[in-house]
Design an enzyme around this catalytic site. Structure first.
Site, PDB file in Angstrom:
ATOM      1  N   GLY A  41       0.827  -1.202   0.000  1.00 36.89           N
ATOM      2  CA  GLY A  41       0.000   0.000   0.000  1.00 36.89           C
ATOM      3  C   GLY A  41       0.859   1.248   0.000  1.00 36.89           C
ATOM      4  O   GLY A  41       2.091   1.174  -0.004  1.00 36.89           O
TER       5      GLY A  41
ATOM      6  N   LYS B  81       3.676   0.009  -9.958  1.00 37.75           N
ATOM      7  CA  LYS B  81       3.635   1.436  -9.648  1.00 37.75           C
ATOM      8  C   LYS B  81       5.029   2.037  -9.628  1.00 37.75           C
ATOM      9  O   LYS B  81       5.197   3.241  -9.852  1.00 37.75           O
ATOM     10  CB  LYS B  81       2.894   1.685  -8.332  1.00 37.75           C
TER      11      LYS B  81
END
Length: 338
Positions: free
Chosen positions: A141, A196
């Protein structure tokens, strides 16, 4: 006394997670391959290369003896660089097998193994025998270590095929500033976590070239579309990419100067060579290897990923960044949902 946990990897994220678990009442041992780092941690309770101006609890014991680190633990948390995960897991597997020891496995690294294109839970499941593991889970996260150590509000996800294990891990990590959600979408969480870093490299490069917020927003949004396309091709839940390990992680990694991937991209945008960037960083830049893995994987699976492809050609083929951006902008027009 709480659960006994071995944290493998004493970089910024590994040491901060060790501190968090210690604060939450767990009995933590921190493993590093570097004897000098272990000596500094045990004598001065600092990790100066990775976390500046922070003193760790004296109750966290560091060691460079892997067998000592995992002795009689309930959980093993892997936070080593992606490309080192298999070799460390192989050593851990031999120790567990010899002792007939069974543990819960967690990893908090973000990448895809080169050449095999495997997610890290797959690597761990290959190396650690089923009789020696109760579960494999991933913690991920938007969570810069430098912010967590100052107790900034942080939300992450723990994903596992074993939801009982996910709930137990949620309880291990959660406190008043670190909130953990559970998920059963291991594929989506791991794909989002890994890819990412590619977008962060691109965002840093745009900044280094002098582009502003519009360009950054465009890159992040279309980059997330690519991540979702590849993830769903493996069966990931598309909603995962709108969550913490998708858009959340893209936002923090592609905008924070604490992100080494963003910093690396920024240096590339300013004209430094990839070799110079790697040498000057002094820490693993996960997005570089992940870019190659994702690019090759997209070709094998027939998934269109123009931004990933562009960054790959800049990193590995020496393509000019400005010309590459122009090529992206002049592609044939299409629907946004493609």
């Amino acid at each position: 006394m709480g659960k006994k946990i071995a944290v493998l990897g004493a970089g910024s994220w590994g040491s901060v997670l060790a501190s968090l678990l210690d604060e939450n009442g767990s009995d933590v041992k921190l493993w590093s391959y570097n004897p000098g780092q272990v000596k500094e941690f045990n004598e001065r309770h600092t990790n100066s290369k990775y976390i500046k101006n922070f003193t760790f609890s004296e109750s966290i014991v560091a060691t460079n003896d892997l067998a000592e680190a995992v002795d009689n633990v309930d959980y093993i948390l892997f936070v080593v660089p992606t490309q080192a995960t298999r070799s460390v897991a192989e050593q851990v597997a031999a120790i567990l097998n010899k002792r007939n020891q069974q543990v819960n496995i967690i990893h908090a690294s973000k990448g895809i193994e080169e050449k095999t294109y495997l997610r890290l839970s797959q690597v761990l499941s290959q190396e650690i025998n089923p009789q020696n593991r109760k579960s494999i889970s991933v913690l991920s996260g938007p969570s810069q270590a430098e912010d967590v150590v100052t107790k900034d509000i942080t939300l992450v996800t723990v994903a596992s095929d074993n939801q009982r294990a996910a709930k137990e891990i949620q309880d291990l990590f959660m406190n008043h500033y670190f909130r953990v959600y559970t998920s059963d979408d291991v594929i989506g969480v791991e794909i989002g976590a890994a890819l990412k870093n590619i977008i962060a490299l691109g965002a840093g490069a745009l900044y280094g070239l002098g582009y502003k917020d519009n360009a950054k927003a465009a890159l992040m949004t279309r980059g997330l579309a690519e991540i979702s396309r590849l993830g769903t091709s493996f069966g990931a839940n598309p909603l995962t990419f709108t969550g913490l390990s998708g858009v959340g992680d893209v936002i923090v990694t592609a905008t924070s100067t604490n992100s080494r991937n963003w910093r690396a991209g920024n240096e590339l945008g300013k004209g430094k060579s990839l070799k110079e960037v790697i040498e000057n960083m002094g820490m693993v830049i996960e997005g570089i290897a992940t870019t190659r893995a994702a690019y090759e994987l997209s070709k094998k699976r027939g998934v269109e990923m123009p931004i990933t492809s562009a960054i790959y050609h800049v990193l590995y083929d020496g393509a000019d960044i400005k010309e590459t951006i122009n090529a992206l902008m002049t592609r044939e027009g299409r629907s946004e949902i493609e």
